[in-house]
Each structure stands twice: as structure tokens, then as C-alpha cells.
Design a protein around this motif. Structure first.
Motif, PDB file in Angstrom:
ATOM      1  N   VAL A 145       0.837  -1.195   0.000  1.00  0.00           N
ATOM      2  CA  VAL A 145       0.000   0.000   0.000  1.00  0.00           C
ATOM      3  C   VAL A 145       0.874   1.249   0.000  1.00  0.00           C
ATOM      4  O   VAL A 145       0.635   2.209  -0.749  1.00  0.00           O
ATOM      5  CB  VAL A 145      -0.949   0.011   1.219  1.00  0.00           C
ATOM      6  N   ILE A 146       1.896   1.244   0.846  1.00  0.00           N
ATOM      7  CA  ILE A 146       2.790   2.397   0.942  1.00  0.00           C
ATOM      8  C   ILE A 146       3.504   2.636  -0.381  1.00  0.00           C
ATOM      9  O   ILE A 146       3.531   3.770  -0.896  1.00  0.00           O
ATOM     10  CB  ILE A 146       3.797   2.184   2.082  1.00  0.00           C
ATOM     11  N   GLU A 147       4.075   1.600  -0.953  1.00  0.00           N
ATOM     12  CA  GLU A 147       4.875   1.782  -2.165  1.00  0.00           C
ATOM     13  C   GLU A 147       4.013   2.141  -3.370  1.00  0.00           C
ATOM     14  O   GLU A 147       4.402   2.977  -4.194  1.00  0.00           O
ATOM     15  CB  GLU A 147       5.701   0.516  -2.440  1.00  0.00           C
ATOM     16  N   ARG A 148       2.845   1.523  -3.491  1.00  0.00           N
ATOM     17  CA  ARG A 148       1.971   1.878  -4.606  1.00  0.00           C
ATOM     18  C   ARG A 148       1.453   3.311  -4.459  1.00  0.00           C
ATOM     19  O   ARG A 148       1.323   4.031  -5.458  1.00  0.00           O
ATOM     20  CB  ARG A 148       0.810   0.893  -4.712  1.00  0.00           C
ATOM     21  N   SER A 149       1.168   3.723  -3.229  1.00  0.00           N
ATOM     22  CA  SER A 149       0.736   5.106  -3.000  1.00  0.00           C
ATOM     23  C   SER A 149       1.830   6.077  -3.400  1.00  0.00           C
ATOM     24  O   SER A 149       1.568   7.094  -4.068  1.00  0.00           O
ATOM     25  CB  SER A 149       0.364   5.312  -1.525  1.00  0.00           C
ATOM     26  N   ARG A 150       3.051   5.799  -2.993  1.00  0.00           N
ATOM     27  CA  ARG A 150       4.190   6.646  -3.364  1.00  0.00           C
ATOM     28  C   ARG A 150       4.307   6.756  -4.884  1.00  0.00           C
ATOM     29  O   ARG A 150       4.517   7.844  -5.437  1.00  0.00           O
ATOM     30  CB  ARG A 150       5.482   6.073  -2.785  1.00  0.00           C
ATOM     31  N   ALA A 151       4.165   5.616  -5.559  1.00  0.00           N
ATOM     32  CA  ALA A 151       4.358   5.601  -7.009  1.00  0.00           C
ATOM     33  C   ALA A 151       3.251   6.365  -7.739  1.00  0.00           C
ATOM     34  O   ALA A 151       3.529   7.180  -8.625  1.00  0.00           O
ATOM     35  CB  ALA A 151       4.420   4.154  -7.503  1.00  0.00           C
ATOM     36  N   ALA A 188       2.828  11.346   5.125  1.00  0.00           N
ATOM     37  CA  ALA A 188       4.084  11.390   4.366  1.00  0.00           C
ATOM     38  C   ALA A 188       4.909  12.578   4.833  1.00  0.00           C
ATOM     39  O   ALA A 188       4.376  13.677   5.026  1.00  0.00           O
ATOM     40  CB  ALA A 188       3.802  11.491   2.866  1.00  0.00           C
ATOM     41  N   LEU A 189       6.223  12.359   5.001  1.00  0.00           N
ATOM     42  CA  LEU A 189       7.124  13.394   5.491  1.00  0.00           C
ATOM     43  C   LEU A 189       8.287  13.592   4.535  1.00  0.00           C
ATOM     44  O   LEU A 189       8.907  12.628   4.074  1.00  0.00           O
ATOM     45  CB  LEU A 189       7.697  13.019   6.865  1.00  0.00           C
ATOM     46  N   SER A 190       8.607  14.852   4.260  1.00  0.00           N
ATOM     47  CA  SER A 190       9.789  15.195   3.477  1.00  0.00           C
ATOM     48  C   SER A 190      11.040  15.012   4.329  1.00  0.00           C
ATOM     49  O   SER A 190      10.957  14.856   5.557  1.00  0.00           O
ATOM     50  CB  SER A 190       9.703  16.653   3.021  1.00  0.00           C
ATOM     51  N   PRO A 191      12.230  15.060   3.713  1.00  0.00           N
ATOM     52  CA  PRO A 191      13.450  15.006   4.523  1.00  0.00           C
ATOM     53  C   PRO A 191      13.508  16.094   5.587  1.00  0.00           C
ATOM     54  O   PRO A 191      13.991  15.847   6.703  1.00  0.00           O
ATOM     55  CB  PRO A 191      14.557  15.167   3.474  1.00  0.00           C
ATOM     56  N   ARG A 192      13.020  17.309   5.282  1.00  0.00           N
ATOM     57  CA  ARG A 192      13.035  18.382   6.284  1.00  0.00           C
ATOM     58  C   ARG A 192      12.135  18.040   7.466  1.00  0.00           C
ATOM     59  O   ARG A 192      12.490  18.298   8.630  1.00  0.00           O
ATOM     60  CB  ARG A 192      12.580  19.700   5.653  1.00  0.00           C
ATOM     61  N   TRP A 196      11.398  11.031   0.658  1.00  0.00           N
ATOM     62  CA  TRP A 196      10.199  11.105   1.486  1.00  0.00           C
ATOM     63  C   TRP A 196       9.923   9.739   2.104  1.00  0.00           C
ATOM     64  O   TRP A 196      10.285   8.700   1.540  1.00  0.00           O
ATOM     65  CB  TRP A 196       9.001  11.521   0.651  1.00  0.00           C
ATOM     66  N   VAL A 197       9.259   9.739   3.262  1.00  0.00           N
ATOM     67  CA  VAL A 197       8.777   8.499   3.859  1.00  0.00           C
ATOM     68  C   VAL A 197       7.258   8.591   3.965  1.00  0.00           C
ATOM     69  O   VAL A 197       6.683   9.676   3.994  1.00  0.00           O
ATOM     70  CB  VAL A 197       9.394   8.242   5.238  1.00  0.00           C
ATOM     71  N   CYS A 198       6.624   7.428   4.029  1.00  0.00           N
ATOM     72  CA  CYS A 198       5.171   7.365   4.048  1.00  0.00           C
ATOM     73  C   CYS A 198       4.745   6.205   4.928  1.00  0.00           C
ATOM     74  O   CYS A 198       5.381   5.142   4.908  1.00  0.00           O
ATOM     75  CB  CYS A 198       4.664   7.182   2.618  1.00  0.00           C
ATOM     76  N   GLY A 199       3.692   6.388   5.709  1.00  0.00           N
ATOM     77  CA  GLY A 199       3.228   5.329   6.583  1.00  0.00           C
ATOM     78  C   GLY A 199       1.728   5.317   6.742  1.00  0.00           C
ATOM     79  O   GLY A 199       1.039   6.296   6.444  1.00  0.00           O
ATOM     80  N   ILE A 200       1.220   4.191   7.219  1.00  0.00           N
ATOM     81  CA  ILE A 200      -0.200   3.994   7.500  1.00  0.00           C
ATOM     82  C   ILE A 200      -0.429   4.263   8.981  1.00  0.00           C
ATOM     83  O   ILE A 200       0.262   3.696   9.836  1.00  0.00           O
ATOM     84  CB  ILE A 200      -0.632   2.556   7.141  1.00  0.00           C
ATOM     85  N   VAL A 201      -1.400   5.125   9.278  1.00  0.00           N
ATOM     86  CA  VAL A 201      -1.634   5.521  10.664  1.00  0.00           C
ATOM     87  C   VAL A 201      -3.121   5.384  10.984  1.00  0.00           C
ATOM     88  O   VAL A 201      -3.956   5.331  10.081  1.00  0.00           O
ATOM     89  CB  VAL A 201      -1.167   6.971  10.925  1.00  0.00           C
ATOM     90  N   PRO A 202      -3.478   5.336  12.271  1.00  0.00           N
ATOM     91  CA  PRO A 202      -4.885   5.200  12.645  1.00  0.00           C
ATOM     92  C   PRO A 202      -5.634   6.517  12.572  1.00  0.00           C
ATOM     93  O   PRO A 202      -5.044   7.591  12.547  1.00  0.00           O
ATOM     94  CB  PRO A 202      -4.806   4.703  14.096  1.00  0.00           C
TER      95      PRO A 202
END
Length: 368
Positions: free
Chosen positions: A46-52, A199-203, A60-66
Motif C-alpha cells: 500500500v505504501i509503495e503503490r501510494s508513493r508511485a 508522508a514526510l519530506s526530509p526536512r 520522502w517516507v510514508c506510513g499507514i496511521v490510525p
């Protein structure tokens, strides 16, 4: 009159993708731990397909949260705000909630709320980028969106924290001008509720590592490194995960983000052509470039209805009874009117079929 094949125009949860059926969920890992390798692989997918699909930049990083998008934006605010003053841009219900959170719950000492009435944007030039800035990309309850990201400087000092839940997968966003982006599964790809994406940028990642909030963080708000690798903070529904994957695969097969944007814009264009001729309906958003292509909000033209709230309520109920438009009442805090979801999972043919029914509802719901 022809009825829409799919009368679901709710602004959340939104319509499933065309052709969806329960068969799409047959691969769901039910009765399995979300920590099992195969289940965790689906969460990472889910994370990787969303990023793509979204074109998220490297780094950037991306995660699933409640907690859906609300949980995601709250997690971002509670974890990241504090080191700088904060500007919150508010022009509809949810952005006003984020302003209240910053001012009244986090009790940050330097909070400015740049507010505009429904149908308008605040003065974007007034945002102070020495501070952190919190804003929605699209006003889900007002039908007003940002026309672009040009007002956000690339050399900003603060973080650009963007609630994009009704814009992601339907509008182009310049990720280079953003630092935090949140959305939920239940919006533009028609997924099921209760899960959010952050999703968070490097900053923003640097801020997360360096900043220690002055307030206690509930367990559900604590962002560990594993979140970006598919280790959810709480137990996710693997049924919802399968549904999210189905929506993402449909998005990829439909032509990716450009095609999704084009579908949403075509739906907006259909309503715009009808609105230009309507004697009673107008967009709540006054400026064409600021009109949402997902949560399309309509109001009554001046003088068209003496009891706007009553007429709007009766029209929404009439459309529901006729089975042509479900859940299209205006949001409770918004001006009286109708709100029609036009995201990429909605077919233009259904939008076009709906329009004569809106006129019929107007005629049927006049007093007397």
C-alpha cells in the motif's frame, strides 16, 4: 430521465472505483496477524503503490496511521509543532478544527489563524514562512481549492503541513513545496474508513528526530521508525488493506495520476457547463481557478430561494428518495446547498445524468 448508474456522490466515504465488487476483496488476509510477513508485505505494498501513483519524491517516507486523515494530520501537528510560531490557513470546517487544535489544545504560544469565509481563500501572501504553516489543499466542505503551490517558497524556513485528503489522487500537487502531506483511504480512491496516510519530506523527518514535544504523546500518536516500513501503530483491518490495494491497482491501470486528475476535472467541467446556464444554482467557490474538482459545492443564486436551508434539505432528501444522488446535502457548517463528489472514481456519464435531476429537485422542493 435517465438515472445515474451509480448514485453514490458522497464526499466521504466516496464512491468505489468503476466495476468494483466484493470479489475485489477475495485476497484479503483475514484471520491473520498484521505482523505476519505476508500481511506486512501487503501493508508495505500500500505504501509503495501510494508513493508511485502520487509521484512522491525520493527521500520522502510514508506510513499507514490510525484515525483516517484526522489521525494523520493530528499526529503531524502533535509531533512536529512547537519549535516555531504557527500560521493556520482556515477556509472551511476541517481547517478551522486544525486551528483550534493548535491554539486551544496544544496551546502553542504563537498561533495566527488566517481565516476566510466559505467560498474564498485567505490571503495566501500573508503566510509567514519563517513559521510552520498548516493548511488544507482542498476545502472538502467549501469546494475551494488551492490553484497551485506557487505561494509556498522553496527556501522556506518553516514546514508546509498539508491536509490533502480530498486532493490526493485527484489534483496535481508540487511536492517540492510541501513537507507533510496527509490523506485517507476513504476519499479519492473510494477506500474504506479509519485508516490514514502520513508522508514526510526530509526536512520534516529532521524535525521529527530533533524535536521533543513539551506535551505527552498518547501511544497512538507516537511515530517510530517502523511506521515507514509498514509497522502500523495499531491493528489495521486487512480487509480495508485489500480494498486500498484494489483502488491503487485500478489507479495504475487507468493511467496513473494524470488520468485520475483528468477524470476529476472532466466531472467538474460537466457541472460547470450546467451551472453557467442554471437560474438557481451557483458554485460556492467564486473564482473558477479555485473550484474543487472533487468536493463540488453548490449554493443558491441570490434571491432564488427565500428559505435556503429548507430548500436544500428537501432537495437532498428528494434526490435520495428518487435514488439518483445519495448523501449530497451540504456539510452542517457550510452555507445551504448541495455537495457533489466528483473525484476520479465517479463516472462523467453519471454526473451528466444527475444534472437534469438537480433541476427536477429544485422544481419539486419549492414551498407550497
Amino acid at each position: 430521465m435517465r438515472k445515474p448508474a451509480n448514485p453514490r456522490f458522497s464526499s466521504g466515504p466516496c464512491a468505489k472505483r468503476p466495476g468494483w465488487s466484493l470479489a475485489a476483496l477475495e485476497g484479503a488476509m483475514l484471520g491473520r496477524s498484521h505482523r505476519a510477513p505476508a500481511a506486512k508485505a501487503k501493508l508495505r505494498e500500500v505504501i509503495e503503490r501510494s508513493r508511485a501513483v502520487l509521484g512522491m519524491p525520493a527521500g520522502w517516507v510514508c506510513g499507514i496511521v490510525p484515525g483516517s486523515d484526522t489521525g494523520a494530520i493530528e499526529m503531524a501537528m502533535w509531533n512536529l509543532l512547537g519549535p516555531r510560531g504557527v500560521d493556520v490557513l482556515a477556509w472551511e470546517s476541517f481547517s478551522l478544527e486544525w486551528a483550534k487544535d493548535a491554539r486551544d489544545h496544544l496551546r502553542l504560544p504563537e498561533v495566527r489563524v488566517l481565516q476566510a469565509e466559505y467560498g474564498r481563500l485567505p490571503d495566501l501572501r500573508a503566510a509567514d514562512w519563517r513559521r510552520d504553516v498548516v493548511f488544507v489543499w482542498n476545502g472538502t466542505t467549501s469546494g475551494v481549492r488551492l490553484p497551485d503551490a506557487g505561494w509556498i517558497p522553496e527556501d522556506r524556513e518553516g514546514l508546509a503541513i498539508c491536509d490533502a485528503t480530498s486532493a490526493a489522487f485527484a489534483m496535481e500537487m508540487d511536492w517540492s513545496r510541501l513537507d507533510v502531506v496527509t490523506w485517507s483511504w476513504q476519499k479519492a480512491l473510494g477506500g474504506e474508513a479509519a485508516h490514514g496516510m502520513l508522508a514526510l519530506s526530509p526536512r520534516a523527518q529532521e524535525r521529527l528526530k530533533a524535536h521533543r514535544p513539551a506535551w505527552p504523546l498518547p501511544k497512538l500518536f507516537r511515530l517510530g521508525q517502523g511506521v515507514w516500513e509498514g509497522e502500523t501503530v495499531n491493528t489495521p483491518s486487512m480487509l480495508c488493506v485489500e480494498d486500498a490495494l484494489d483502488g491503487l491497482r485500478w489507479a495504475e491501470g487507468s493511467g496513473g495520476l494524470p488520468a485520475l486528475v483528468a477524470r476529476s476535472e472532466a466531472n467538474l467541467a460537466a457541472i460547470a457547463a450546467w451551472e453557467a446556464r442554471s437560474p438557481w444554482a451557483s458554485f460556492l467557490a467564486g473564482r473558477p481557478e479555485e473550484r474543487s474538482c472533487t468536493s463540488v459545492c453548490l449554493r443558491f443564486r441570490p434571491g432564488a430561494a427565500a428559505d435556503e436551508a429548507g430548500v436544500a434539505r428537501r432537495m437532498a432528501a428528494w434526490l435520495d428518495r428518487e435514488g439518483v444522488a445519495l448523501d449530497v446535502a451540504n456539510y452542517r457548517d457550510a452555507p445551504p446547498g448541495l455537495r457533489i463528489w466528483c473525484g476520479a472514481t465517479v463516472e462523467r456519464a453519471d454526473v451528466e445524468a444527475l444534472l437534469p435531476w438537480l433541476d427536477a429537485a429544485w422544481e419539486a422542493c419549492q414551498p407550497g
